[in-house]
Design a protein around this motif. Structure first.
Motif: not given
Length: 75
Positions: A10-28
């Motif tokens: 999971i790239p850091p940019e993807f994790r940051k985008a998940c944070l914007i929406f309040g989503l967990r990167a592992e479950d998106v």
């Protein structure tokens, strides 16, 4: 389906985008991204605090997530 289960890092940019929406990167999923994006934009517009920057960040995050999910799910 989670891309972590497919062993894609999971790239850091993807994790940051998940944070914007309040989503967990592992479950998106694409469906979760689209639902949350729409919900957050509607909520922000009802509160009349959507400026150009906010809309741009939300749209960019949504686009990045959807593109990454589609690219990794087809492999």
């Amino acid at each position: 389906m989670s891309n972590v289960k497919n062993r894609h890092p999971i790239p850091p940019e993807f994790r940051k985008a998940c944070l914007i929406f309040g989503l967990r990167a592992e479950d998106v999923t694409t469906e979760k991204v689209m639902h949350t994006w729409e919900k957050k934009l509607l909520l922000a517009s009802e509160q009349e605090n959507v400026d150009d920057d906010t809309a741009w960040f939300m749209n960019s995050a949504k686009d990045a997530l959807v593109i990454w999910l589609e690219a990794t799910s087809s492999e």
